[in-house]
Design a protein around this motif. Structure first.
Motif, PDB file in Angstrom:
ATOM      1  N   PRO A 189       0.825  -1.209   0.000  1.00 45.61           N
ATOM      2  CA  PRO A 189       0.000   0.000   0.000  1.00 45.61           C
ATOM      3  C   PRO A 189       0.858   1.258   0.000  1.00 45.61           C
ATOM      4  N   PRO A 190       0.353   2.343  -0.538  1.00 44.54           N
ATOM      5  CA  PRO A 190       1.079   3.617  -0.450  1.00 44.54           C
ATOM      6  C   PRO A 190       1.266   4.017   1.009  1.00 44.54           C
ATOM      7  N   PRO A 191       2.301   4.799   1.308  1.00 42.94           N
ATOM      8  CA  PRO A 191       2.520   5.237   2.698  1.00 42.94           C
ATOM      9  C   PRO A 191       1.288   5.933   3.271  1.00 42.94           C
ATOM     10  N   GLY A 192       0.957   5.553   4.497  1.00 43.25           N
ATOM     11  CA  GLY A 192      -0.158   6.186   5.182  1.00 43.25           C
ATOM     12  C   GLY A 192      -1.507   5.552   4.929  1.00 43.25           C
ATOM     13  N   THR A 193      -1.549   4.485   4.096  1.00 36.32           N
ATOM     14  CA  THR A 193      -2.817   3.807   3.829  1.00 36.32           C
ATOM     15  C   THR A 193      -2.787   2.400   4.409  1.00 36.32           C
ATOM     16  N   ALA A 194      -3.958   1.865   4.661  1.00 38.30           N
ATOM     17  CA  ALA A 194      -4.059   0.541   5.266  1.00 38.30           C
ATOM     18  C   ALA A 194      -3.700  -0.531   4.248  1.00 38.30           C
ATOM     19  N   PRO A 195      -2.984  -1.554   4.661  1.00 37.82           N
ATOM     20  CA  PRO A 195      -2.640  -2.639   3.728  1.00 37.82           C
ATOM     21  C   PRO A 195      -3.852  -3.477   3.379  1.00 37.82           C
ATOM     22  N   GLY A 196      -3.888  -3.973   2.154  1.00 37.59           N
ATOM     23  CA  GLY A 196      -4.963  -4.846   1.721  1.00 37.59           C
ATOM     24  C   GLY A 196      -4.722  -6.276   2.170  1.00 37.59           C
ATOM     25  N   ILE A 197      -5.742  -7.113   1.997  1.00 34.81           N
ATOM     26  CA  ILE A 197      -5.656  -8.490   2.470  1.00 34.81           C
ATOM     27  C   ILE A 197      -4.599  -9.280   1.703  1.00 34.81           C
ATOM     28  N   LEU A 198      -4.394  -8.977   0.412  1.00 34.31           N
ATOM     29  CA  LEU A 198      -3.384  -9.704  -0.364  1.00 34.31           C
ATOM     30  C   LEU A 198      -1.994  -9.435   0.197  1.00 34.31           C
ATOM     31  N   PHE A 199      -1.685  -8.180   0.484  1.00 33.08           N
ATOM     32  CA  PHE A 199      -0.379  -7.832   1.055  1.00 33.08           C
ATOM     33  C   PHE A 199      -0.178  -8.535   2.397  1.00 33.08           C
ATOM     34  N   LEU A 200      -1.195  -8.534   3.238  1.00 30.04           N
ATOM     35  CA  LEU A 200      -1.072  -9.171   4.553  1.00 30.04           C
ATOM     36  C   LEU A 200      -0.870 -10.679   4.423  1.00 30.04           C
ATOM     37  N   LEU A 201      -1.583 -11.297   3.492  1.00 29.50           N
ATOM     38  CA  LEU A 201      -1.413 -12.735   3.269  1.00 29.50           C
ATOM     39  C   LEU A 201       0.005 -13.056   2.804  1.00 29.50           C
ATOM     40  N   LEU A 202       0.532 -12.231   1.919  1.00 28.24           N
ATOM     41  CA  LEU A 202       1.884 -12.467   1.414  1.00 28.24           C
ATOM     42  C   LEU A 202       2.915 -12.342   2.525  1.00 28.24           C
ATOM     43  N   VAL A 203       2.760 -11.339   3.377  1.00 26.41           N
ATOM     44  CA  VAL A 203       3.684 -11.180   4.504  1.00 26.41           C
ATOM     45  C   VAL A 203       3.617 -12.393   5.426  1.00 26.41           C
ATOM     46  N   ALA A 204       2.396 -12.852   5.713  1.00 24.63           N
ATOM     47  CA  ALA A 204       2.239 -14.016   6.586  1.00 24.63           C
ATOM     48  C   ALA A 204       2.861 -15.252   5.961  1.00 24.63           C
ATOM     49  N   ALA A 205       2.674 -15.428   4.662  1.00 23.42           N
ATOM     50  CA  ALA A 205       3.231 -16.599   3.979  1.00 23.42           C
ATOM     51  C   ALA A 205       4.755 -16.576   3.994  1.00 23.42           C
ATOM     52  N   ILE A 206       5.341 -15.406   3.767  1.00 26.50           N
ATOM     53  CA  ILE A 206       6.803 -15.288   3.793  1.00 26.50           C
ATOM     54  C   ILE A 206       7.335 -15.639   5.173  1.00 26.50           C
ATOM     55  N   ALA A 207       6.694 -15.114   6.211  1.00 28.62           N
ATOM     56  CA  ALA A 207       7.135 -15.403   7.574  1.00 28.62           C
ATOM     57  C   ALA A 207       6.992 -16.888   7.889  1.00 28.62           C
ATOM     58  N   ALA A 208       5.874 -17.494   7.470  1.00 24.33           N
ATOM     59  CA  ALA A 208       5.666 -18.923   7.724  1.00 24.33           C
ATOM     60  C   ALA A 208       6.705 -19.766   6.984  1.00 24.33           C
ATOM     61  N   LEU A 209       7.050 -19.362   5.778  1.00 20.88           N
ATOM     62  CA  LEU A 209       8.087 -20.084   5.024  1.00 20.88           C
ATOM     63  C   LEU A 209       9.438 -19.992   5.725  1.00 20.88           C
ATOM     64  N   CYS A 210       9.724 -18.853   6.328  1.00 15.59           N
ATOM     65  CA  CYS A 210      10.985 -18.712   7.072  1.00 15.59           C
ATOM     66  C   CYS A 210      11.012 -19.670   8.266  1.00 15.59           C
ATOM     67  N   GLY A 211       9.871 -19.843   8.935  1.00 13.65           N
ATOM     68  CA  GLY A 211       9.804 -20.795  10.038  1.00 13.65           C
ATOM     69  C   GLY A 211      10.078 -22.212   9.573  1.00 13.65           C
ATOM     70  N   PHE A 212       9.587 -22.562   8.390  1.00 10.96           N
ATOM     71  CA  PHE A 212       9.854 -23.884   7.829  1.00 10.96           C
ATOM     72  C   PHE A 212      11.308 -24.024   7.396  1.00 10.96           C
ATOM     73  N   LEU A 213      11.854 -22.997   6.752  1.00 12.53           N
ATOM     74  CA  LEU A 213      13.217 -23.074   6.223  1.00 12.53           C
ATOM     75  C   LEU A 213      14.259 -23.253   7.322  1.00 12.53           C
ATOM     76  N   ALA A 214      13.941 -22.808   8.535  1.00  8.08           N
ATOM     77  CA  ALA A 214      14.872 -23.016   9.648  1.00  8.08           C
ATOM     78  C   ALA A 214      15.160 -24.501   9.843  1.00  8.08           C
ATOM     79  N   TRP A 215      14.186 -25.356   9.550  1.00  5.12           N
ATOM     80  CA  TRP A 215      14.373 -26.805   9.642  1.00  5.12           C
ATOM     81  C   TRP A 215      14.835 -27.407   8.319  1.00  5.12           C
ATOM     82  N   ASN A 216      14.278 -26.902   7.223  1.00 12.66           N
ATOM     83  CA  ASN A 216      14.539 -27.494   5.919  1.00 12.66           C
ATOM     84  C   ASN A 216      15.984 -27.297   5.461  1.00 12.66           C
ATOM     85  N   LEU A 217      16.553 -26.125   5.694  1.00  9.48           N
ATOM     86  CA  LEU A 217      17.921 -25.880   5.253  1.00  9.48           C
ATOM     87  C   LEU A 217      18.918 -26.775   5.977  1.00  9.48           C
ATOM     88  N   ALA A 218      18.548 -27.246   7.148  1.00 10.98           N
ATOM     89  CA  ALA A 218      19.395 -28.188   7.882  1.00 10.98           C
ATOM     90  C   ALA A 218      19.151 -29.637   7.457  1.00 10.98           C
TER      91      ALA A 218
END
Length: 366
Positions: free
Chosen positions: A200-229
């Protein structure tokens, strides 16, 4: 002044906790549980070359992380369309996100029961059509040379194109999932590029797609902590679901910007998938049979480590991610040019490695 944080800063901290910290922790913990209780991916002497059975279905942790973020956000915003679950249900993303869930459950059943390939593909194809009907479908392809309105398509053709895209992306990420970090790490980079595109532009609320993408990236990082090992695989649970997510988010950006944007983004995956299928077809080899002919598998057979191969694909994804961001910001003409240039470059690199590395492996009997 009371020395406290301004409301805007407090809101940003809250958003970060819900959409980044929660899915990261939940994914990490569920993945730890899957290491103990999940199905095992055993070596088969063919495509699966690990020395011992490895816990699989780590994608369940990724899905749990995304679901936890949605639930936490809904508890904080229980009413109206500000509620993330309500916003998702009312958006064009409802179909693709349902596909992600179906693909994840189908993948988990396959990880557990080893489903017949044809039956699995049939279910996934039907779910892709359903998701395309109730999701964004490309009825306007924003191609240069057709004016500001783009090239108009009949609705049913747009739905078929969207369904095919979703089906291909779910399977393509699955094909890439054969080395620690390569599929899910590359997916995290591609999703991050999509998040930049829809931010979203600065100062505006994020849309649901942006929030979903952020959540997915974070969840993938939690998985990669195990997978890379090397302690946990995503399995079809993760690869099919995340492929569906990339497909759905890509459709949304195609409708907003142009079809060239997501097409450019996923070139590191699709070039190898399609050229490998063409190469196997020319040699008369079964297309539905598991194999070790993908480009990343050739590098592994040549002695590269999993991390080296994953790092190479991460680099490719960074390049196409930056190109997709540029194309989204500069318009369809630039996006099409970037797509064409990177497509030719990628195909050239694929052919070069196939000839040079393939000959070397044949000479060494690998």
């Amino acid at each position: 002044m009371d020395g406290g944080l301004p409301p805007g800063a407090r809101a940003m901290i809250g958003l970060s906790l819900v959409w980044a910290v929660v899915p990261l922790i939940v994914s990490f913990l569920v993945c730890a549980l899957m290491i103990r209780l999940g199905p095992k991916d055993a070596p088969d002497g063919g495509r699966k070359t690990q020395a011992r059975p490895v816990p699989s279905a780590g994608g369940l942790g990724v899905l749990a992380g995304i679901g936890a973020a949605l639930l936490a956000g809904s508890l904080l915003l229980p009413g109206g369309l500000d509620n993330p679950i309500a916003a998702l249900a009312q958006s064009a993303l409802a179909g693709p996100m349902l596909l992600m869930l179906i693909a994840g459950l189908l993948g988990f059943a396959d990880d557990r029961l080893n489903l017949p390939a044809g039956r699995k593909l049939l279910v996934l194809a039907a779910a892709s059509v359903f998701a395309a009907i109730y999701g964004p479908h490309v009825t306007q392809l924003w191609l240069p040379g057709f004016g500001d309105g783009g090239l108009a398509l009949p609705v049913f053709i747009g739905i078929l194109c969207a369904a095919l895209w979703l089906f291909v992306m779910a399977n393509a990420v699955n094909f890439l999932d054969g080395a620690n970090g390569i599929a899910m790490g590359s997916s995290a980079i591609l999703l991050a590029a999509l998040a930049v595109i829809v931010a979203p532009p600065p100062g505006t609320a994020p849309g649901i797609l942006f929030l979903l993408l952020v959540a997915a990236i974070a969840a993938l990082c939690g998985f990669l902590a195990w997978n890379l090992a090397g302690r946990l695989y995503a399995g079809d649970t993760g690869s099919l679901a995340i492929g569906a997510l990339i497909g759905g988010a890509g459709l949304a950006t195609a409708v907003i910007h142009s079809a060239w944007v997501p097409a450019t983004l996923v070139l590191p995956i699709l070039i190898d998938v399609f050229l490998t299928l063409i190469w196997r077809a020319r040699l008369g080899r079964p297309l539905m049979q598991a194999h070790r002919d993908h480009a990343y598998q050739l590098f592994l057979r040549a002695g590269w480590s999993h991390l080296q191969v994953a790092g190479l694909w991460w680099g490719f994804c960074l390049i196409t991610g930056l190109a997709a961001i540029t194309g989204a910001r500069q318009g369809a003409g630039i996006a099409a040019s970037l797509f064409a240039g990177l497509l030719l470059l990628g195909c050239g690199l694929w052919i070069w490695q196939r000839v040079t590395l393939g000959r070397r492996l044949v000479a060494e009997g690998k």
